[in-house]
Scaffold this active site. Structure first.
Site, short mmCIF file in Angstrom:
data_model
loop_
_atom_site.label_atom_id
_atom_site.label_comp_id
_atom_site.label_asym_id
_atom_site.label_seq_id
_atom_site.Cartn_x
_atom_site.Cartn_y
_atom_site.Cartn_z
N CYS A 130 0.89 -1.19 -0.02
CA CYS A 130 0.08 -0.12 -0.02
C CYS A 130 1.09 1.23 0.10
O CYS A 130 2.19 1.07 -0.37
CB CYS A 130 -0.95 0.12 1.09
SG CYS A 130 -0.41 0.11 2.83
N ARG A 174 -3.60 -0.76 5.35
CA ARG A 174 -3.89 -1.81 4.40
C ARG A 174 -3.05 -3.02 3.95
O ARG A 174 -3.41 -4.14 4.40
CB ARG A 174 -4.25 -1.15 2.95
CG ARG A 174 -5.36 -0.07 3.01
CD ARG A 174 -5.67 0.52 1.81
NE ARG A 174 -4.57 1.40 1.51
CZ ARG A 174 -4.16 2.06 0.58
NH1 ARG A 174 -5.12 1.92 -0.81
NH2 ARG A 174 -3.27 2.80 0.15
N ASP A 178 -8.23 3.49 0.97
CA ASP A 178 -7.43 3.80 2.25
C ASP A 178 -7.97 4.34 3.38
O ASP A 178 -8.57 5.64 3.26
CB ASP A 178 -6.09 5.14 1.74
CG ASP A 178 -5.13 5.20 2.45
OD1 ASP A 178 -5.19 4.98 3.87
OD2 ASP A 178 -4.19 5.70 2.24
#
Length: 157
Positions: free
Chosen positions: A3, A9, A124
């Site tokens: 990420c 994440r 996100d």
């Protein structure tokens, strides 16, 4: 698992998959790691909200530490899954000479690329609230179930 900063994440993706693979003996040989496109958080643990979300689901990611994606990762791994289109684009730019590595968005590789219900990106949650982290965990879990089945079906076992 990749990420932007490796604190939300991708640590949750790593934790979810590592937990499942630890219970699936046919996949015990698979190595899972995570990284970020940027080095902003290198050496730091995952975001407290990511740790809390994973813990609520029985997965401990508190010992993970953020690191930046390295060119050598494309030599060490056969598959690199990205949280979203932006990180995939940046990762592919870093790996342009590593043609043997499969790189894809996590949800695309899970088989959601043709699913009109969701985009291929894992949102996100960094600037949001706890619900955003729960939503990410749900997406990771739904994708992870399909990834697990694909690994088993394609003979990664």
């Amino acid at each position: 698992m990749v990420c932007m900063g490796n604190i939300c994440r991708s640590p949750m993706m790593e934790g979810w998959l590592a937990d499942v693979i630890a219970r699936e003996s046919r996949l015990a040989h698979i190595q899972i790691d995570s990284a970020g496109i940027g080095a902003w958080h290198a050496g730091q643990p995952p975001d407290k909200r990511a740790i809390a979300t994973a813990a609520r689901h029985g997965v401990d990611i508190s010992m993970q530490r953020a690191r930046q994606l390295r060119p050598t990762d494309f030599d060490e791994f056969d598959l690199i899954l990205f949280a979203d289109a932006e990180t995939l684009r940046e990762g592919r730019a870093l790996a342009h000479w590593h043609v043997d590595v499969e790189a894809s968005r996590y949800l695309d590789w899970a088989g959601f690329d043709s699913d009109a219900v969701r985009s291929g990106d894992i949102a996100d949650p960094y600037y949001g609230d706890m619900q955003g982290f729960e939503d990410v965990w749900r997406d990771i879990g739904e994708g992870g179930e399909r990834i697990l089945q694909r690994l088993l079906r394609e003979g990664a076992a």
